[in-house]
Each structure stands twice: as C-alpha cells, then as structure tokens.
Design a protein around this motif. Structure first.
Motif, PDB file in Angstrom:
ATOM      1  N   GLY A   1     -22.987 -37.994  74.491  1.00  0.00           N
ATOM      2  CA  GLY A   1     -22.555 -39.191  74.070  1.00  0.00           C
ATOM      3  C   GLY A   1     -21.447 -39.812  74.530  1.00  0.00           C
ATOM      4  O   GLY A   1     -21.059 -39.348  75.874  1.00  0.00           O
ATOM      5  N   GLY A   2     -21.284 -41.467  74.490  1.00  0.00           N
ATOM      6  CA  GLY A   2     -20.566 -42.110  75.412  1.00  0.00           C
ATOM      7  C   GLY A   2     -19.225 -42.350  74.620  1.00  0.00           C
ATOM      8  O   GLY A   2     -19.350 -42.400  73.340  1.00  0.00           O
ATOM      9  N   LYS A   3     -18.378 -43.519  75.180  1.00  0.00           N
ATOM     10  CA  LYS A   3     -17.220 -43.780  74.322  1.00  0.00           C
ATOM     11  C   LYS A   3     -17.318 -44.732  73.383  1.00  0.00           C
ATOM     12  O   LYS A   3     -16.652 -44.574  72.204  1.00  0.00           O
ATOM     13  CB  LYS A   3     -16.459 -44.662  75.364  1.00  0.00           C
ATOM     14  N   THR A   4     -18.352 -45.431  73.167  1.00  0.00           N
ATOM     15  CA  THR A   4     -18.599 -46.293  72.011  1.00  0.00           C
ATOM     16  C   THR A   4     -19.970 -45.730  71.168  1.00  0.00           C
ATOM     17  O   THR A   4     -20.697 -46.601  70.359  1.00  0.00           O
ATOM     18  CB  THR A   4     -18.734 -47.549  72.414  1.00  0.00           C
ATOM     19  N   SER A   5     -20.246 -44.631  71.491  1.00  0.00           N
ATOM     20  CA  SER A   5     -21.426 -43.987  70.722  1.00  0.00           C
ATOM     21  C   SER A   5     -20.847 -43.916  69.284  1.00  0.00           C
ATOM     22  O   SER A   5     -19.711 -43.859  68.962  1.00  0.00           O
ATOM     23  CB  SER A   5     -22.043 -42.723  71.129  1.00  0.00           C
TER      24      SER A   5
ATOM     25  N   ILE B   1     -26.035 -50.997  79.832  1.00  0.00           N
ATOM     26  CA  ILE B   1     -25.684 -49.655  79.856  1.00  0.00           C
ATOM     27  C   ILE B   1     -25.765 -49.173  78.480  1.00  0.00           C
ATOM     28  O   ILE B   1     -25.136 -49.664  77.636  1.00  0.00           O
ATOM     29  CB  ILE B   1     -24.416 -49.696  80.229  1.00  0.00           C
ATOM     30  N   ASP B   2     -26.868 -48.141  78.392  1.00  0.00           N
ATOM     31  CA  ASP B   2     -26.822 -47.532  77.134  1.00  0.00           C
ATOM     32  C   ASP B   2     -25.427 -47.042  76.478  1.00  0.00           C
ATOM     33  O   ASP B   2     -24.862 -45.873  77.237  1.00  0.00           O
ATOM     34  CB  ASP B   2     -27.832 -46.622  76.814  1.00  0.00           C
ATOM     35  N   ARG B   3     -25.034 -47.444  75.445  1.00  0.00           N
ATOM     36  CA  ARG B   3     -23.341 -47.059  75.069  1.00  0.00           C
ATOM     37  C   ARG B   3     -23.286 -45.449  74.659  1.00  0.00           C
ATOM     38  O   ARG B   3     -22.241 -45.112  74.620  1.00  0.00           O
ATOM     39  CB  ARG B   3     -23.015 -47.977  73.977  1.00  0.00           C
TER      40      ARG B   3
END
Ligand code: PEP
Ligand code: MG
Length: 581
Positions: free
Chosen positions: A196-200, A480-482
């Motif tokens: 996961g990323g910050k805005t997933s 960039i994939d979020r």
C-alpha cells in the motif's frame, strides 16, 4: 528483542497493543470477544464444527471409488489427523478460553502460529503440510459459518474493553478497501500492512477510521508474530515490535500528548473557519457510508464534499445494490446532514477498488494490464447504462430530502461529459414519468486526470462545479501507482507540475464563477493548507477527523501574506523548500 519495521505513515497517532496477525484471505473472518458466560458455548460451537468436518472427511473417504489413487485416501487421513491434533484443536480452544476470542478468530490466530512453524521446517515434505492445514481450517471456518448466521454473530459480540483485554493491533499482508470497512466498529486500535501507498484506498479508509496506521511495511506480517507487543507510530511510519520498557514509556507519553492535543482541537468544532484576514473557508467531510454522516456532523463539517458510493457496491457476492436500496442509503446520508449539502459521487470502482465478486465487466477489467488506466469510474458507469441510470435516479430521489450534488469521477473527454450529463437528464425524465419527486441538483466533475486539469475550461463550460481529486491527479501526472509501495517515495504532491495543475484549475474555476473544491488527501494535510489558500481555494473536503487540524491552520493564516509568494512557489525547483523557508 525489539525490532523496528518501516513503512509509509498514513494515519496519525500512536497505537500500542498486541499483534493480531490476519492472513489477507481471512481479513473478513469475524473478530469479536465472547462474554465470559458464553465461553463454554463457544467451545461447543467449535467442537460441533469439528465433528461436522470429521463426518465430511470420513464420508469423502468412504465414497472414494475403488480405483482412486491410494494417495487420496492417505491425504484424507492426514486431514483427519490434523483436525484432531492438539496443536490445532487444543490451542484453538485456549485462544477462546483465555483470550475470549470467537471461534473463527481463535482458529485463524492458531493457523497463523502453526503456519509459521511449518514455514520454518527444514523437511520439504513437512513444509508442504501447511497447505493441508490451511484446507482443514478452511473447512472448519465454513462449518462455523454454516452453523451461525451473521445476526447471531453480532449478538454474541461484546465491546472492545471488555474484561480489561489488552488493546489489539491488526497486522496483515494486505487489506482490501472493502474489508477495511468492517473495521469501522473495530476492536483494533491500529494497523500495519505489508503493501500500500499513502493514498491507496486502504490507507484512505484507515484515515477515515482515525486509527494510527502504517502501510507498505513490506515484511511486517513476516517479522511480527501473533501476540507480540507492537507500537504503531502513524506519524513516523514505523512499528516497533516488542519495545523495551523505556521505549514503551516514551510512546505512552506521546500517546497521552496526542490525546490531549485532540481534546484541545475538539474545542474548535463549532468555530467558523475564517482566516486572519477574514476569508471564510468551507470545510466539508469525505464519507464512505451513510453512517459516517454522524461523524461528519460532529466534526463540525458544513456538508459532505465527497460521498464515495462505491463502498455500497462492494462485498455483495456479485449482486449490485438496486435503485431502492441505494435511494435509502443516500436519503439516510442526506437527512442525517440536516439540510447541509451532500456531494454524492457516482460509483468509482476499478484499479485499487475492485468489487470482490466479479461481474462480467470486472472480469474483463481484472485481465487488463493497467487497471488504473482501464475501465474504471465514469468509464465503467457509461459502459453499464442500466446500472448508471439506477444510481442517478436513486441520487435524484434523495435530493427531495435535502441539498444534493452529483459528482462524476475521472471524466476526461467531451464524449464522457455529454454522455454523463445526458444520463442525468434521462434519469430526471424517467422520474418525471413515474411521478417521483426530486430536487434541484448541481452536477459536477472530479478533476483528477491531467487532461481535465489542463483542459479545465471545457469542464467549466459544462458542469456546475468541479472538485479536484488530488490522489489520482498526482498518480496520473507523475505516472506513479498510488497503491504501489515500491514507488511510494516518488508519489509527491509537492511536485511543481502537480501544484501548477491545481493552481490553474482553482484560478480558472474562480474566474468562471464556478464552485471549486479539493477532495483528495491533500485537502486534509496541514502541510498544504497555506499554499492552497494562496491559490484561492476556499472549499476543502477531508476525513472528519482531519477537520479540526485544518481549521486550526486556517485560523492562523493570513492569506495576504501568502498570495504574494504564490508565483515564487510555483516557479521554484523545489516548492516545498520555498514554503518551509
Ligand atoms: C482522488 O482521486 O483524489 C479522490 C478523491 O478520489 P479517490 O481517492 O476515491 O480516487
Ligand atoms: Mg480519484
């Protein structure tokens, strides 16, 4: 020994608790505490499930055709043996009696413990027995579900601080956004995931739960063991496993400080958001379910800026909600907001928000290489005209009960603008024919692909309002994939190209006299408040829990001091450095 695990910080604060490891496939297993008087009955429930599975396996064995390979019968023997092995049966019972976990939770907890023991085995034959164990547990979970309806389950649940239980933190490899929803009334005080990323969307739901969370911690679910003490530092994006007493004390101190800070901010709830130079700012809430309207109201939001309706569409075994069900949900949100505006976004599924059970369209979508660039959001809605009409009629009908705006996600082309607006007009006609009431509804578009931000004038000519979805706008501008933690460090809202697109959108919308808001995560991040105010933004939409922090920032800002600096910020190589200077 104390270990630190690093990830991406997504939801602020400090949580301290015992780790509950949940395999991704079992996140949807019920987790609740059983009251002391019901413990014996819970053990019996487990025993009945075990008897049922034993009967099932014996029947399978009995019915094996004569010419079946001998391995098959031997395999069933192994399964029967595992079923009765004390390492599974006895230990699961202990989780129930000692920890008061419900049977499903106890089983998955013990499975995690045993699975690790299997993983550590030298002998490949024994290591492979893990799959057998998982199959046996799966059968037991099915037998438990078959014996208990969902209603009985929630009746048996007791609140979190029951009997002085230790607080719990959830550790998982991944949690789907839809599964996150069940944690809305959760027993967990924090969580950490490997991906996961910050805005997933998983991170977004975590923020809406307002519990400390770290995602993208890669090895977390491998390093942390069932029952370890874990500190989740949602500010720094780190988890400390089995902290030393001195580190633990430091975190407990920080936890108390942040609780005090929250209580202080809480007092701003009813204060209007006005800058030092007298500019009024509208603070709206992002919600996922109608019940969230209550926290939107109590946080002091003056409306809902984004209702992510896709969460009504998830986890439904392939059956989408019909018009009536949706109408009831939207009406509930609208009436709960007591006359304040509610912006309902049409369904935005796809990319990292799949529907769990695939319709034919999703199946196609799943097999596309770039789901974020595929059939998602408005593209999906327009490809499913009946589904889209149902949703629009449900939203329009809810507008008879309060102030409603319709918002369309990911619009990029004139053809989509026309088709989207035409669908709204058609839904109105259908309601007219049926003689059903609806109110005046503004229709807006999310500005979340670069094409829309660059070609904003086209959107301003056709829509009543626009709302900037910075989460996707950043993803698509920077490619960039979020949701991908391996590129999370490149996901940068401070990138000059991103800021220029946002500033341009706000300026053009204001010039055209159109309402413009930001409903992406940037709106709730205090690092951006001044710069967004300097761009002329006067409407921010965010998780209810973030409203007080942003309001405090607004109350302390003099926009006249910032507007003069805007051009320098936008022209800078490193806008963040200029802002901090
Ligand atoms: C966004 O993209 O900024 C947004 C608000 O929509 P979502 O996060 O649901 O994609
Ligand atoms: Mg979006």
């Amino acid at each position: 020994m104390s270990i630190q695990v690093f990830g991406v910080p997504v939801s602020r604060g400090v949580a301290i608790g015992r780790a509950v490891l949940v395999a991704s496939s079992r996140v949807d297993v019920a987790h609740y505490f059983v009251a002391p008087d019901d413990l014996e009955a819970e053990v019996q429930r487990l025993k009945r499930a075990r008897d049922a599975v034993a009967a099932e396996l014996s029947a399978l064995q009995r019915d094996l055709p004569d010419d079946a390979p001998a391995e098959l019968s031997a395999l069933l023997d192994v399964h029967l043996m595992l079923l009765h092995d004390d390492a599974l049966a006895g230990a699961t019972k202990d989780w129930i009696l000692e920890r008061h976990y419900n049977a499903e939770w106890a089983l998955s907890a013990q499975l995690e413990v045993l699975a690790r023991q299997f993983d550590d085995m030298e002998d490949p034959y024994l290591r492979e027995r893990k799959a057998d164990l998982e199959q046996v547990v799966e059968r037991l979970l099915n037998a438990l579900t078959a014996s208990t309806g969902a209603a009985a389950r929630s009746d048996a649940a007791v609140p979190r601080d029951f009997a002085g239980e230790d607080p719990l933190v959830l550790v998982a490899s991944d949690i789907a956004p839809a599964d996150m929803l069940q944690f809305k009334s959760s027993i967990f005080t924090g969580f950490i995931t490997d991906v996961g990323g910050k805005t997933s969307h998983t991170a977004i739901v975590a923020r809406s739960l307002d519990i400390p969370a770290v995602v993208g911690a890669r090895e977390a679910s491998r390093i942390i063991r069932q029952d370890d003490w874990v500190v989740i530092d949602g500010d720094a994006g780190v988890a400390v496993v089995n902290p030393s007493p001195i580190v633990l004390e430091e975190y407990r101190f920080r936890q108390r400080q942040s609780q005090l800070e929250r209580a202080r901010l809480d007092r701003l709830r009813h204060t209007p958001a006005v800058t030092l130079d007298g500019q009024s700012v509208e603070l709206l809430a992002n919600i996922e379910l109608p019940v969230d309207a209550a926290s939107a109201l109590s946080s002091g939001a003056v409306g809902v800026g984004l209702f992510r309706t896709e969460f009504l569409f998830m986890n439904r075994n392939g059956e989408l909600p019909g018009e009536e069900e949706q109408f009831q949900a939207y009406k509930a949100a609208v009436t709960a907001m007591q006359g304040l505006p509610v912006t309902i976004r049409t369904v935005d599924v796809g990319a990292d928000k799949p529907l769990d059970q695939m319709s034919a369209q999703e199946l196609r979508h799943e097999h596309t290489l770039n789901p974020a660039l595929g059939l998602r959001a408005i593209r999906w809605s327009l490809s499913e005209p009946d589904m889209f009409s149902q949703q629009l009629r449900a939203i329009l009908r809810a507008s008879a009960f309060g102030k409603v705006r319709v918002l369309m996600p990911m619009v990029a082309h004139l053809s989509e603008i026309r088709a989207g607006l035409h669908a709204v007009a058609r839904a109105r006609e259908q309601l007219d024919r049926r003689g059903q009431a609806y109110g005046a509804v503004d229709v807006g578009a999310m500005i979340e692909v670069p094409a829309a931000a660059i070609g904003i004038d086209l959107f301003l000519r056709h829509f009543n309002f626009v709302s900037i979805g910075t989460n996707d706008l950043i993803q698509y501008t920077l490619a960039i994939d979020r949701a991908d933690e391996s590129v999370a460090h490149l996901y940068d809202a401070w990138h000059p190209a991103v800021l220029i697109l946002i500033a341009n959108t706000i300026r053009r919308a204001r010039d055209a006299g159109r309402h413009v808001s930001i409903c992406g995560e940037m709106a709730g991040d205090p690092a951006f408040t001044e710069v967004l105010l300097a761009m002329g933004l006067r409407s921010f939409s965010m998780h209810p829990a973030q409203i007080a922090t942003i309001k405090q920032r607004i109350l302390r800002t003099d926009t006249t001091r910032w507007t003069g600096r805007l051009q320098d910020i936008l022209a800078a190589d490193d806008p963040q450095a200029v802002v901090h200077a």
